[in-house]
Scaffold this active site. Sequence first.
Site, PDB file in Angstrom:
ATOM      1  CD  GLU A  61      23.811  38.061 -25.880  1.00 39.80           C
ATOM      2  OE1 GLU A  61      24.990  37.664 -26.033  1.00 39.80           O
ATOM      3  OE2 GLU A  61      22.870  37.743 -26.643  1.00 39.80           O
TER       4      GLU A  61
ATOM      5  CD  GLU B 104      26.393  33.522 -29.011  1.00 35.27           C
ATOM      6  OE1 GLU B 104      25.664  33.463 -27.996  1.00 35.27           O
ATOM      7  OE2 GLU B 104      26.014  34.008 -30.098  1.00 35.27           O
TER       8      GLU B 104
ATOM      9  CG  HIS C 176      22.918  33.649 -25.861  1.00 35.63           C
ATOM     10  ND1 HIS C 176      22.662  33.245 -27.151  1.00 35.63           N
ATOM     11  CD2 HIS C 176      21.938  33.097 -25.104  1.00 35.63           C
ATOM     12  CE1 HIS C 176      21.585  32.482 -27.180  1.00 35.63           C
ATOM     13  NE2 HIS C 176      21.116  32.388 -25.939  1.00 35.63           N
TER      14      HIS C 176
END
Length: 458
Positions: free
Chosen positions: A289, A87, A198
């Site tokens: 994220e 990631e 992430h």
Amino acid sequence: MSTLLFLVLLLVLTPAWTLEFRYHSNREMEKYLLQVNASHPDITHLYSIGRSVRGQQLWVLALGASPHRHTVGVPEFKYVANMHGNEALGRVLLLHLIDDLVRSYRNNETWSVRLLRSVRVHVLPTMNPDGFDSSDTNCLYSQGRFNANGVDLNRDFPDAFAGLKRRQPPAGGKREAETTAVMSWLQSETFILSANLHGGALVASYPYDNSNGGHELVGGASLTPDDDVFLHLAKVYSYSHASMHLGDHCGDGRPFLDGVTNGYLWYPLSGGMQDYNYVWGQCLDLTLEVSCCKFPPAAELPALWTENRKALLAFMQQVHLGVKGRVLDGSGLPVQNAVVEVKGRENMCPFRTDRHGEYYRLLLPGNYSFTVTYPGHELLTEALSVPYGPENYSAMTHDFFLRRVDMRTGVPPGDTTQSDTNRISTLQETACGAAAGVTGRACGAALGLLVALRSLID
């Protein structure tokens, strides 16, 4: 001559390097960080928190008006990226964040000057350099997620709920080198707010990630005592982001309302870093994220930086929420390990003053009742009206002044809770106050006893 000194001297004699929008190797990233530190020693400080399994340095760059050490009254903030090696966008974003902060400060831009004079920012661009080295560029299923030992680092931290759920302490044993480095880092600095970046979704996730099915479980979510603050923080990022707040689910699941989610409601996980930060580090930590694709094509990096830049800056400014100050004993000296609690917010591990006698509580504007306890002193309760601090780059400052217990009379008359409070305090110190050096097994057992005792007394 040390390797670090040699590299710094080499970089000082090398022409300045313009940061490009691409994926830099770990060696290139190290070179860039060394060069930034060598070129801006008054506002940056480069240090390592340890090594990866394969021996690569885990570099952190601190930025601020006093980057080398903590300044009383100045909160500590951190960003962590690349915990999962595949990631990769987060490491790119954090390198460009460093570049943006330094350039803007040198250009005397007000926002950067005010930010770096009011907070010390720590940036760990890669927590898993070994995993990054083994990654490929597949958008969703690439290898490299785990460290060199094949361990998911976001399942490797001590878990507050694991022991309670099984009615036994979490498994002990050796933790991964990268995990241990971050745990030690949390013991060395009093971080107030942080986020780890992430990829693979577009959402701001907040604690808890786990639950034991107790009172924290509400409507499928596992809520912390500071849920209102966490929800606010998550929305600050999602609404400052170009599209996260729209609830884009990346086409592989249900949409996220306002672009945020409780971690447990999304999917439960044990051993996560954000719960560990909050429970044992008294640091409010979010999982960001930041892209649907785990390893976006290099051509998309400039646009992804633009989408995230404002959100990264706005989130940092939230470190000035609430109230901060020091706890002073009967002699007027700051004290460590005084418990500072807010009524209605019973944390598993209560927030304590650090070695400077400081406390920081991130709170939304409102009226709060604070209780301060410290051995040999009377329990202190004060009501505070807390304003919104981020727009002024400073939380409200309030010091608590304690009074020693009169040894002739002992505990003040009518105080029937003192013995219970002392027993709870002893357990809290065992489970939480000495987080430095306490194993996951010992912490889990003590936390279980603490929760049980609290329920009996309450």
